[in-house]
Write a protein that holds these residues in place. Structure first.
Motif, PDB file in Angstrom:
ATOM      1  N   UNK A 121       0.681  -1.204  -0.008  1.00  0.00           N
ATOM      2  CA  UNK A 121      -0.198  -0.007  -0.123  1.00  0.00           C
ATOM      3  C   UNK A 121       0.790   1.223   0.020  1.00  0.00           C
ATOM      4  N   UNK A 122       2.002   1.254   0.923  1.00  0.00           N
ATOM      5  CA  UNK A 122       2.661   2.468   0.772  1.00  0.00           C
ATOM      6  C   UNK A 122       3.989   2.167   1.631  1.00  0.00           C
ATOM      7  N   UNK A 123       5.251   2.885   1.486  1.00  0.00           N
ATOM      8  CA  UNK A 123       6.278   2.490   2.159  1.00  0.00           C
ATOM      9  C   UNK A 123       6.372   3.931   3.027  1.00  0.00           C
ATOM     10  N   UNK A 124       6.647   3.782   4.301  1.00  0.00           N
ATOM     11  CA  UNK A 124       6.533   4.740   5.409  1.00  0.00           C
ATOM     12  C   UNK A 124       8.290   4.946   5.972  1.00  0.00           C
ATOM     13  N   UNK A 125       8.777   5.959   5.848  1.00  0.00           N
ATOM     14  CA  UNK A 125      10.032   6.385   6.021  1.00  0.00           C
ATOM     15  C   UNK A 125      10.107   7.164   7.407  1.00  0.00           C
ATOM     16  N   UNK A 126      10.888   6.590   8.345  1.00  0.00           N
ATOM     17  CA  UNK A 126      10.821   7.380   9.728  1.00  0.00           C
ATOM     18  C   UNK A 126      12.536   7.630   9.802  1.00  0.00           C
TER      19      UNK A 126
END
Length: 156
Positions: A121-126
């Motif tokens: 769905x998405x790539x989350x960058x932290x």
């Protein structure tokens, strides 16, 4: 009727009920076709670095497809800073999509496209802000079929 008494609290079960219970547990534990929603990778060790997590849906049947998705991701904003959300092609091309970020919560919602199988769905960058341990948690996760029926996902 034959009964069996276990050694864990004196529960009495018929052999038939025990067999049905065991078959149900085996099916539940070993079912490879269960719809799964997870953040991947499951474990990340970083210190003051950026890292990515993919929000992934797995095992959507080709005969029902996925018509909608909603999830909230909870994280500790004292330890992690969300720096980017990159929607996948499936997420970008949805007829209706919504992403909100607020005080340690990420809310993602989309409808349409009707993908099936496994997809991101998405790539989350932290960015890790400080030393510590955080567990990112998926909450209020809903998956629906192309016809709008609820698909109960296994949240990992």
């Amino acid at each position: 009727m034959d009964t069996w008494e276990n050694n864990f609290g004196g529960i009495t079960l018929s052999k038939e009920r025990l067999l049905i219970l065991l078959l149900y547990l085996c099916f539940f534990c070993f079912s490879s076709g269960e719809v799964v929603v997870e953040l991947y990778p499951k474990n990340v060790t970083v210190s003051g670095e950026f890292f990515n997590l993919d929000l992934v849906v797995k095992n959507i049947p080709s005969d029902t497809k996925c018509g909608g998705f909603e999830a909230k991701v909870k994280y500790d904003s004292n330890l992690l800073s969300l720096t980017n959300i990159q929607l996948s092609d499936i997420g970008k091309n949805a007829d209706l999509k919504d992403v909100n970020v607020s005080n340690g919560w990420i809310s993602l919602l989309w409808f349409s496209n009707n993908p099936y199988g496994n997809f991101t769905i998405a790539t989350l960058t932290f960015k890790a802000l400080d030393e510590g341990n955080d567990t990112l948690t998926l909450k209020n996760t809903v998956v629906s079929s192309a016809e709008g029926y609820h698909i109960e996902p296994l949240i990992l």
